[in-house]
Design a protein around this motif. Structure first.
Motif, PDB file in Angstrom:
ATOM      1  N   TYR A   1      21.783  89.697  43.737  1.00 55.08           N
ATOM      2  CA  TYR A   1      22.898  89.405  42.807  1.00 55.08           C
ATOM      3  C   TYR A   1      23.095  90.484  42.262  1.00 55.08           C
ATOM      4  CZ  TYR A   1      21.467  84.536  43.980  1.00 55.08           C
ATOM      5  OH  TYR A   1      21.135  83.292  44.451  1.00 55.08           O
ATOM      6  N   LEU A   2      24.497  90.677  41.727  1.00 50.33           N
ATOM      7  CA  LEU A   2      24.955  91.521  40.748  1.00 50.33           C
ATOM      8  C   LEU A   2      25.454  90.870  39.393  1.00 50.33           C
ATOM      9  CD1 LEU A   2      26.664  93.700  43.670  1.00 50.33           C
ATOM     10  CD2 LEU A   2      24.541  94.468  42.334  1.00 50.33           C
ATOM     11  N   PHE A   3      25.553  91.751  38.580  1.00 49.36           N
ATOM     12  CA  PHE A   3      25.889  91.133  37.293  1.00 49.36           C
ATOM     13  C   PHE A   3      26.721  92.137  36.457  1.00 49.36           C
ATOM     14  CE2 PHE A   3      23.259  87.367  37.278  1.00 49.36           C
ATOM     15  CZ  PHE A   3      22.133  87.800  38.067  1.00 49.36           C
ATOM     16  N   TRP A   4      27.713  91.926  35.714  1.00 53.29           N
ATOM     17  CA  TRP A   4      28.126  92.540  34.477  1.00 53.29           C
ATOM     18  C   TRP A   4      27.912  91.879  33.133  1.00 53.29           C
ATOM     19  CZ3 TRP A   4      30.224  97.318  34.387  1.00 53.29           C
ATOM     20  CH2 TRP A   4      30.527  97.783  35.760  1.00 53.29           C
ATOM     21  N   TYR A   5      27.221  92.729  32.455  1.00 52.89           N
ATOM     22  CA  TYR A   5      26.773  92.406  30.968  1.00 52.89           C
ATOM     23  C   TYR A   5      27.523  92.969  30.017  1.00 52.89           C
ATOM     24  CZ  TYR A   5      22.894  89.155  32.632  1.00 52.89           C
ATOM     25  OH  TYR A   5      22.134  88.378  32.950  1.00 52.89           O
ATOM     26  N   LYS A   6      28.053  92.214  28.954  1.00 54.76           N
ATOM     27  CA  LYS A   6      28.856  93.067  27.763  1.00 54.76           C
ATOM     28  C   LYS A   6      27.706  93.001  26.566  1.00 54.76           C
ATOM     29  CE  LYS A   6      32.748  91.773  24.555  1.00 54.76           C
ATOM     30  NZ  LYS A   6      33.839  90.939  24.277  1.00 54.76           N
ATOM     31  N   GLN A   7      27.717  94.339  25.992  1.00 57.11           N
ATOM     32  CA  GLN A   7      26.894  94.245  24.564  1.00 57.11           C
ATOM     33  C   GLN A   7      27.788  94.572  23.378  1.00 57.11           C
ATOM     34  OE1 GLN A   7      23.508  97.039  24.389  1.00 57.11           O
ATOM     35  NE2 GLN A   7      22.152  95.669  23.347  1.00 57.11           N
ATOM     36  N   PRO A   8      28.333  93.671  22.861  1.00 54.64           N
ATOM     37  CA  PRO A   8      29.069  94.086  21.730  1.00 54.64           C
ATOM     38  C   PRO A   8      28.368  94.846  20.350  1.00 54.64           C
ATOM     39  CG  PRO A   8      28.713  91.838  21.463  1.00 54.64           C
ATOM     40  CD  PRO A   8      28.263  92.155  22.921  1.00 54.64           C
ATOM     41  N   PRO A   9      29.036  95.293  19.453  1.00 55.57           N
ATOM     42  CA  PRO A   9      28.298  95.825  18.285  1.00 55.57           C
ATOM     43  C   PRO A   9      27.175  95.016  17.785  1.00 55.57           C
ATOM     44  CG  PRO A   9      30.507  96.309  18.140  1.00 55.57           C
ATOM     45  CD  PRO A   9      30.498  95.430  19.284  1.00 55.57           C
ATOM     46  N   SER A  10      27.339  93.620  18.060  1.00 54.25           N
ATOM     47  CA  SER A  10      26.240  92.830  17.256  1.00 54.25           C
ATOM     48  C   SER A  10      24.859  92.928  18.351  1.00 54.25           C
ATOM     49  CB  SER A  10      26.603  91.447  17.491  1.00 54.25           C
ATOM     50  OG  SER A  10      26.713  90.932  18.879  1.00 54.25           O
ATOM     51  N   ARG A  11      24.980  93.720  19.511  1.00 52.62           N
ATOM     52  CA  ARG A  11      23.774  93.842  20.422  1.00 52.62           C
ATOM     53  C   ARG A  11      23.529  92.794  21.286  1.00 52.62           C
ATOM     54  NH1 ARG A  11      20.703  99.295  18.449  1.00 52.62           N
ATOM     55  NH2 ARG A  11      20.387  99.486  20.644  1.00 52.62           N
ATOM     56  N   GLN A  12      24.128  91.572  21.018  1.00 56.54           N
ATOM     57  CA  GLN A  12      23.616  90.501  21.667  1.00 56.54           C
ATOM     58  C   GLN A  12      24.234  90.559  23.083  1.00 56.54           C
ATOM     59  OE1 GLN A  12      22.190  86.972  21.079  1.00 56.54           O
ATOM     60  NE2 GLN A  12      22.126  87.248  23.240  1.00 56.54           N
ATOM     61  N   MET A  13      23.246  90.535  24.061  1.00 62.40           N
ATOM     62  CA  MET A  13      23.697  90.699  25.529  1.00 62.40           C
ATOM     63  C   MET A  13      24.427  89.216  26.066  1.00 62.40           C
ATOM     64  SD  MET A  13      22.781  93.586  26.599  1.00 62.40           S
ATOM     65  CE  MET A  13      22.747  93.785  28.129  1.00 62.40           C
ATOM     66  N   ILE A  14      25.624  89.736  26.519  1.00 68.22           N
ATOM     67  CA  ILE A  14      26.594  88.481  27.196  1.00 68.22           C
ATOM     68  C   ILE A  14      26.622  88.771  28.495  1.00 68.22           C
ATOM     69  CG2 ILE A  14      28.565  87.093  26.608  1.00 68.22           C
ATOM     70  CD1 ILE A  14      28.739  88.593  23.904  1.00 68.22           C
ATOM     71  N   LEU A  15      26.430  87.765  29.428  1.00 62.49           N
ATOM     72  CA  LEU A  15      26.971  87.621  30.885  1.00 62.49           C
ATOM     73  C   LEU A  15      28.475  87.650  30.984  1.00 62.49           C
ATOM     74  CD1 LEU A  15      25.966  87.727  33.516  1.00 62.49           C
ATOM     75  CD2 LEU A  15      25.776  85.116  33.695  1.00 62.49           C
ATOM     76  N   VAL A  16      29.014  88.579  31.735  1.00 60.70           N
ATOM     77  CA  VAL A  16      30.332  88.388  31.868  1.00 60.70           C
ATOM     78  C   VAL A  16      30.789  87.723  33.087  1.00 60.70           C
ATOM     79  CG1 VAL A  16      32.664  89.852  32.020  1.00 60.70           C
ATOM     80  CG2 VAL A  16      30.447  90.630  30.518  1.00 60.70           C
ATOM     81  N   ILE A  17      29.976  88.242  34.177  1.00 56.60           N
ATOM     82  CA  ILE A  17      30.357  87.922  35.574  1.00 56.60           C
ATOM     83  C   ILE A  17      29.157  88.000  36.537  1.00 56.60           C
ATOM     84  CG2 ILE A  17      31.149  89.818  36.553  1.00 56.60           C
ATOM     85  CD1 ILE A  17      33.642  87.970  37.161  1.00 56.60           C
ATOM     86  N   ARG A  18      29.054  87.297  37.480  1.00 56.66           N
ATOM     87  CA  ARG A  18      27.954  87.388  38.633  1.00 56.66           C
ATOM     88  C   ARG A  18      28.544  87.206  39.973  1.00 56.66           C
ATOM     89  NH1 ARG A  18      25.032  82.866  36.733  1.00 56.66           N
ATOM     90  NH2 ARG A  18      26.312  81.599  38.401  1.00 56.66           N
ATOM     91  N   GLN A  19      27.788  87.775  40.826  1.00 56.00           N
ATOM     92  CA  GLN A  19      28.296  87.855  42.124  1.00 56.00           C
ATOM     93  C   GLN A  19      27.028  87.712  42.954  1.00 56.00           C
ATOM     94  OE1 GLN A  19      31.850  88.707  43.617  1.00 56.00           O
ATOM     95  NE2 GLN A  19      30.686  87.898  45.355  1.00 56.00           N
ATOM     96  N   GLU A  20      27.250  86.801  43.941  1.00 52.85           N
ATOM     97  CA  GLU A  20      25.969  86.690  44.889  1.00 52.85           C
ATOM     98  C   GLU A  20      26.371  87.482  46.121  1.00 52.85           C
ATOM     99  OE1 GLU A  20      26.171  82.732  42.495  1.00 52.85           O
ATOM    100  OE2 GLU A  20      27.566  84.044  43.189  1.00 52.85           O
TER     101      GLU A  20
END
Lengths: 116, 115
Positions: free
Chosen positions: B33-52
């Motif tokens: 699986y591949l992922f893109w995660y976003k980390q804004p200035p708050s530093r909370q990791m947020i899942l943007v999108i996932r690909q199988e």
């Protein structure tokens, strides 16, 4: 959705003291928890993997005696930084894996540790 | 060993424009699986999108889409109609769909959005 609650969000401690960081899975059972360390504007560095009911697995180069990890229950994992020094100052994040079907990961909100 | 490479440490985009973030990876596995995660200035990791990896169709989530090229081991993220709130660190990540559930992370791309 799955939520991991991480506390404290910020902590300042004196050099030589110990600090405990908690991560709780609020609405699911986390049999595994990953602990990361992140320096400013850098990627996440995996420190160790905790598993409920067994010893944590540490990555190469991570001091087991300094970074004590305990996975006491299916909803609680803790990281204790012992005898903290200024070089331990960093951002620490926990993460629990999702289901086998989704392979989603849930992250805690992180802990900014400053050792003075 | 698996690796993830993000060759763009910093990028910027004009608000409302489109930007593409690059990611390449190396693995000998076929199920992952591949992922893109976003980390804004708050530093909370947020899942943007996932690909199988077994899916040929590129994943999309609203303004976010990927261009998954399995043979080339490329996994780029396209952000359309960029918004100020998209400004963040973006991390590409890989996981082998086996028992070892460790994420392998890229070094990240810092995205700035200009008003």
């Amino acid at each position: 959705g799955a939520v991991v609650s991480q506390h404290p969000s910020r902590v300042i401690c004196k050099s030589g003291t110990s600090v405990k960081i908690e991560c709780r899975s609020l609405d699911f059972q986390a049999t595994t928890m990953f602990w990361y360390r992140q320096f400013p504007k850098q990627s996440l560095m995996l420190m160790a993997t905790s598993n409920e009911g067994s010893k944590a697995t540490y990555e190469q180069g991570v001091e087991k005696d300094k970074f004590l990890i305990n996975h006491a229950s299916l909803t609680l994992s803790t990281l204790t930084v012992t005898s903290a020094h200024p070089e331990d100052s960093s951002f620490y994040i926990c993460s629990a894996p999702g289901t086998a079907k989704t392979y989603g990961y849930t992250f805690g909100s992180g802990t900014r540790l400053t050792v003075v | 060993a698996q690796t993830v490479t993000q060759s763009q440490p910093e990028m910027s985009v004009q608000e409302a424009e489109t930007v593409t973030l690059s990611c390449t990876y190396d693995t000998s596995e076929s199920d992952y699986y591949l992922f893109w995660y976003k980390q804004p200035p708050s530093r909370q990791m947020i899942l943007v999108i996932r690909q199988e990896a077994y899916k040929q169709q590129n994943a999309t989530e609203n303004r976010f889409s990927v261009n998954f090229q399995k043979a080339a081991k490329s996994f780029s993220l396209k952000i359309s109609d960029s918004q100020l709130g998209d400004a963040a660190m973006y991390f590409c990540a890989y996981i082998y769909a086996g028992n070892n559930r460790k994420l392998i992370w890229g070094l990240g791309t810092s995205l700035g959005v200009n008003p």
